[in-house]
Design a protein around this motif. Structure first.
Motif, PDB file in Angstrom:
ATOM      1  N   ALA A   1      35.223  16.148  30.536  1.00 55.26           N
ATOM      2  CA  ALA A   1      34.963  16.425  28.952  1.00 55.26           C
ATOM      3  C   ALA A   1      36.314  17.060  28.246  1.00 55.26           C
ATOM      4  N   ARG A   2      36.085  16.765  27.152  1.00 53.47           N
ATOM      5  CA  ARG A   2      37.268  17.178  26.044  1.00 53.47           C
ATOM      6  C   ARG A   2      36.808  18.384  25.139  1.00 53.47           C
ATOM      7  N   LEU A   3      37.774  19.291  24.881  1.00 46.97           N
ATOM      8  CA  LEU A   3      37.473  20.573  24.346  1.00 46.97           C
ATOM      9  C   LEU A   3      38.318  20.415  23.056  1.00 46.97           C
ATOM     10  N   ARG A   4      37.727  20.602  22.103  1.00 46.91           N
ATOM     11  CA  ARG A   4      38.483  20.613  20.560  1.00 46.91           C
ATOM     12  C   ARG A   4      37.992  21.776  19.909  1.00 46.91           C
ATOM     13  N   GLY A   5      38.781  21.987  18.748  1.00 44.60           N
ATOM     14  CA  GLY A   5      38.678  23.025  17.979  1.00 44.60           C
ATOM     15  C   GLY A   5      39.646  23.943  17.642  1.00 44.60           C
ATOM     16  N   ASP A   6      39.080  25.189  17.341  1.00 44.35           N
ATOM     17  CA  ASP A   6      40.068  26.407  16.985  1.00 44.35           C
ATOM     18  C   ASP A   6      40.349  26.964  18.404  1.00 44.35           C
ATOM     19  N   ASP A   7      41.846  26.451  18.733  1.00 42.06           N
ATOM     20  CA  ASP A   7      42.246  27.007  19.956  1.00 42.06           C
ATOM     21  C   ASP A   7      41.462  27.177  21.342  1.00 42.06           C
ATOM     22  N   PRO A   8      40.972  26.044  21.533  1.00 39.66           N
ATOM     23  CA  PRO A   8      40.198  25.857  22.858  1.00 39.66           C
ATOM     24  C   PRO A   8      40.733  26.361  24.106  1.00 39.66           C
ATOM     25  N   ALA A   9      42.084  26.420  24.050  1.00 42.94           N
ATOM     26  CA  ALA A   9      42.704  27.243  25.310  1.00 42.94           C
ATOM     27  C   ALA A   9      42.490  28.520  25.514  1.00 42.94           C
ATOM     28  N   ARG A  10      42.611  29.329  24.403  1.00 45.69           N
ATOM     29  CA  ARG A  10      42.218  30.811  24.311  1.00 45.69           C
ATOM     30  C   ARG A  10      40.699  30.770  24.572  1.00 45.69           C
ATOM     31  N   ALA A  11      40.155  30.021  24.019  1.00 45.68           N
ATOM     32  CA  ALA A  11      38.521  30.069  24.140  1.00 45.68           C
ATOM     33  C   ALA A  11      38.097  30.051  25.639  1.00 45.68           C
ATOM     34  N   LEU A  12      38.657  28.954  26.271  1.00 42.56           N
ATOM     35  CA  LEU A  12      38.254  28.725  27.547  1.00 42.56           C
ATOM     36  C   LEU A  12      38.746  29.789  28.585  1.00 42.56           C
ATOM     37  N   GLU A  13      39.798  30.558  28.121  1.00 40.51           N
ATOM     38  CA  GLU A  13      40.427  31.804  29.064  1.00 40.51           C
ATOM     39  C   GLU A  13      39.131  32.836  29.382  1.00 40.51           C
ATOM     40  N   ALA A  14      38.323  32.566  28.189  1.00 36.80           N
ATOM     41  CA  ALA A  14      37.311  33.885  28.392  1.00 36.80           C
ATOM     42  C   ALA A  14      36.342  33.436  29.487  1.00 36.80           C
ATOM     43  N   LEU A  15      36.334  32.154  30.111  1.00 36.94           N
ATOM     44  CA  LEU A  15      35.553  31.608  31.029  1.00 36.94           C
ATOM     45  C   LEU A  15      36.257  31.582  32.490  1.00 36.94           C
ATOM     46  N   VAL A  16      37.391  31.385  32.526  1.00 34.55           N
ATOM     47  CA  VAL A  16      38.347  31.174  33.650  1.00 34.55           C
ATOM     48  C   VAL A  16      39.357  31.979  33.851  1.00 34.55           C
ATOM     49  N   PRO A  17      39.723  32.241  35.218  1.00 36.41           N
ATOM     50  CA  PRO A  17      40.923  33.158  35.323  1.00 36.41           C
ATOM     51  C   PRO A  17      42.232  32.759  35.383  1.00 36.41           C
ATOM     52  N   ALA A  18      42.584  31.399  35.127  1.00 32.81           N
ATOM     53  CA  ALA A  18      43.771  30.690  35.089  1.00 32.81           C
ATOM     54  C   ALA A  18      44.476  30.991  33.691  1.00 32.81           C
ATOM     55  N   ASP A  19      45.833  30.753  33.451  1.00 30.67           N
ATOM     56  CA  ASP A  19      46.353  30.876  32.289  1.00 30.67           C
ATOM     57  C   ASP A  19      46.445  29.328  31.782  1.00 30.67           C
ATOM     58  N   ILE A  20      45.422  29.347  30.803  1.00 30.56           N
ATOM     59  CA  ILE A  20      45.478  27.949  29.982  1.00 30.56           C
ATOM     60  C   ILE A  20      46.287  27.968  28.823  1.00 30.56           C
ATOM     61  N   ALA A  21      46.430  28.925  28.018  1.00 35.89           N
ATOM     62  CA  ALA A  21      47.021  29.043  26.650  1.00 35.89           C
ATOM     63  C   ALA A  21      48.531  28.967  27.049  1.00 35.89           C
ATOM     64  N   GLY A  22      48.986  29.003  28.237  1.00 38.43           N
ATOM     65  CA  GLY A  22      50.468  28.889  28.695  1.00 38.43           C
ATOM     66  C   GLY A  22      50.773  27.403  29.159  1.00 38.43           C
ATOM     67  N   LEU A  23      49.655  26.549  29.169  1.00 38.44           N
ATOM     68  CA  LEU A  23      49.767  25.117  29.795  1.00 38.44           C
ATOM     69  C   LEU A  23      50.531  24.503  28.772  1.00 38.44           C
ATOM     70  N   ALA A  24      51.810  23.784  29.179  1.00 41.42           N
ATOM     71  CA  ALA A  24      52.680  22.949  28.181  1.00 41.42           C
ATOM     72  C   ALA A  24      51.867  21.850  28.022  1.00 41.42           C
ATOM     73  N   THR A  25      52.064  20.880  26.915  1.00 44.67           N
ATOM     74  CA  THR A  25      51.422  19.616  26.751  1.00 44.67           C
ATOM     75  C   THR A  25      51.581  18.933  28.014  1.00 44.67           C
ATOM     76  N   GLY A  26      50.672  18.101  28.417  1.00 44.73           N
ATOM     77  CA  GLY A  26      50.828  17.309  29.613  1.00 44.73           C
ATOM     78  C   GLY A  26      50.883  17.918  30.821  1.00 44.73           C
ATOM     79  N   ALA A  27      50.657  19.245  30.833  1.00 42.48           N
ATOM     80  CA  ALA A  27      50.428  19.995  32.254  1.00 42.48           C
ATOM     81  C   ALA A  27      48.906  20.412  32.540  1.00 42.48           C
TER      82      ALA A  27
END
Lengths: 125, 378
Positions: free
Chosen positions: B68-94
């Motif tokens: 699946a692909r998540l797009r839109g308004d800061d999907p990394a921050r949004a996904l962090e509400a559902l998972v315990p990993a640091d997603i916002a801090g993922l560099a491009t390609g990580a």
């Protein structure tokens, strides 16, 4: 003179005098895949027909062997303990599991001959 | 002899991956798995396929997994509400391994999340994908689009020869290090390639359009090092690598802390929380969990399978095996399961109840075989 019979549990028994040598069939070893462990009965154990008597485990799963006839276990194939793959290589020969002294040879009549067994396998394959 | 019943009957029509025809053509033994008809093994058999993957390279069809692909308004921050990993801090390609948690801190599913630049790329378990997608759509804010890439295939090329093989078709792929990904052309096909896998070996996972998958799979299988590998060896490889299988080693009742996945929760998230079950997970981080997932080696040769009861040295019940079998590379039985924390120390003596008898075993470090991930040139 020997006579080979088959059970619906995909085991064979080759009878010579009053002793039957038992193992799993070629079809069974193919279905199980790579065999990695066997558990064999002790000599001297008395077993009833269809009693659980040995265990064979493949990479995938464990299965039980059932005594195809009643009797006394007189030997088991210790070579399989160190090299369970012998069952894959030669299921009907070197891959035998145990020998039973038959207490009721009449039980053999209810087992299948080779033609009947091959028909059963053709149905299940 | 009772026939093994590893393939539970499933209702309804089984789905087929884009490689279904190839599996059949290669002589794969097809079984129902996660709603798909999938190869459990090929001609070499599970043992041979397992060893070949550790020795050279194996090609796995994992197209049943959910992409699946998540797009839109800061999907990394949004996904962090559902998972315990640091997603916002993922560099491009990580990419990172994480879990969708529930309010009890349990694991709804485990997944890979990659920052693909203009979207987040998610890979979830095949058996859970419908539920995961529904959960994501219900729980993420309206500004986030969840695009299920149902038509895409996913191939895994795993083993010590994987990098050399893939470099022949995609020179750039060899530059990726473990847990990074990039859009790369492989043999002229636009793919999304990550350096990751589920075997403990170096390797790649290649996402591509379903209609190009068979061509690429055949091209890879033409390489002398590569053999097709079924689900049977996939399971024994991941077990030896100490990796969890959802629905067995982890589920909605086990937390990431109990499961020994604390490493997958980065420091900021441990402190801030903000994911389902965070209070419970933070308390377990602070106080230690009551039970832990551990690696187990039986002393003898008998494998201990899933659901085997685990005893302590005194014979009291302290847990259950969640995965177990024969480790082809270990050359003996291996297992993992949950035990009370008092029994979780390395070397703790355990008993495994197999066919009515307690078999001696002990807690060992996982993985059972050394990991051989590529983290860059030394």
């Amino acid at each position: 003179m020997s006579d080979i019979r088959f059970s619906e549990e995909h085991e064979w028994i080759r009878v010579d005098g009053d002793v039957g040598t038992c193992g799993i069939t070629e079809f069974a070893q193919e279905q199980l895949g790579d065999i990695v462990y066997v558990e064999l009965p002790e000599a001297g154990r008395q077993v009833a027909q269809n009693e659980e008597i040995a265990v064979v485990e493949s990479v995938k799963a464990a299965s039980e062997l059932y005594a195809p006839v009643a009797g006394e276990v007189v030997d088991s194939n210790q070579a399989l303990v160190d090299d369970p793959a012998k069952v894959n290589a030669d299921a009907m020969g070197e891959g035998w599991f145990f020998k039973i002294r038959l207490s009721d040879p009449g039980q053999l009549d209810a087992l299948m001959d080779e033609a009947a067994y091959l028909a059963l396998v053709a149905e299940q394959a | 002899m009772a026939q093994p019943t590893d393939a539970a009957p499933t209702g309804g029509e089984l789905r087929k991956t884009p490689l279904h025809g190839l599996h059949a053509a290669l002589g794969g033994k097809l079984v129902p798995f996660a709603g798909y008809e999938m190869p459990v093994q090929f001609a070499a058999g599970i043992l041979g396929e397992h060893l070949h993957t550790r020795d050279a390279a194996g090609l796995f069809d994992v197209s049943h997994m959910g992409q699946a692909r998540l797009r839109g308004d800061d999907p990394a921050r949004a996904l962090e509400a559902l998972v315990p990993a640091d997603i916002a801090g993922l560099a491009t390609g990580a990419m990172r391994y994480t879990q969708l948690t529930n309010e009890a801190g349990g694991i709804i599913d485990d997944l890979m999340v990659t920052n693909a630049g203009e979207h987040l790329f998610l890979v979830v378990n095949g058996a859970n994908k419908d539920g995961d997608l529904a959960h994501l759509r219900a729980a993420l804010p309206g500004g986030i689009e969840v695009e299920h890439r149902d038509g895409d295939a996913l191939l895994a090329l795993q083993g010590p020869a994987a990098a050399a093989v893939l470099a022949r078709l995609a020179p750039g792929a060899a530059d990726l290090v473990f847990m990074t990904a990039a859009a790369i052309s492989v043999g002229g096909i636009d793919c999304f390639v990550s350096r990751s896998g589920y075997t403990g070996e170096d390797g790649f996972e290649i996402s591509l359009p379903g209609d190009r998958a068979e061509g690429l799979a055949r091209r890879l299988l033409d390489e002398p090092e590569v053999e097709p590998i079924g689900l049977g060896a996939r399971d024994s490889l991941r077990l030896e690598a100490g990796l969890c299988l959802h629905g067995h080693d982890i589920d909605g009742t086990t937390t990431p802390i109990e499961a020994g996945l604390t490493w997958s929760i980065q420091k900021r998230r441990r402190q801030e929380g903000g994911f389902p079950g965070a209070g419970i997970i933070q308390a377990q981080l602070r106080d230690g969990p009551a039970r832990r997932r551990v690696g187990i080696r039986p002393d003898g040769r008998a494998p201990a399978r899933e659901h085997t009861e685990i005893l302590d040295a005194a014979g009291a019940s302290v847990g259950t095996v969640t995965s177990g079998g024969f480790g082809p590379s270990v050359g003996g039985p291996v297992a993992m399961g949950y035990v009370q924390s008092a029994n979780a120390g390395e070397g703790s003596e355990l008993g495994l109840m197999v066919r009515g008898r307690s078999l001696a075993a002990r807690v060992v470090k996982m993985p059972f075989v050394p990991q051989r991930y590529y983290r860059g040139r030394a």
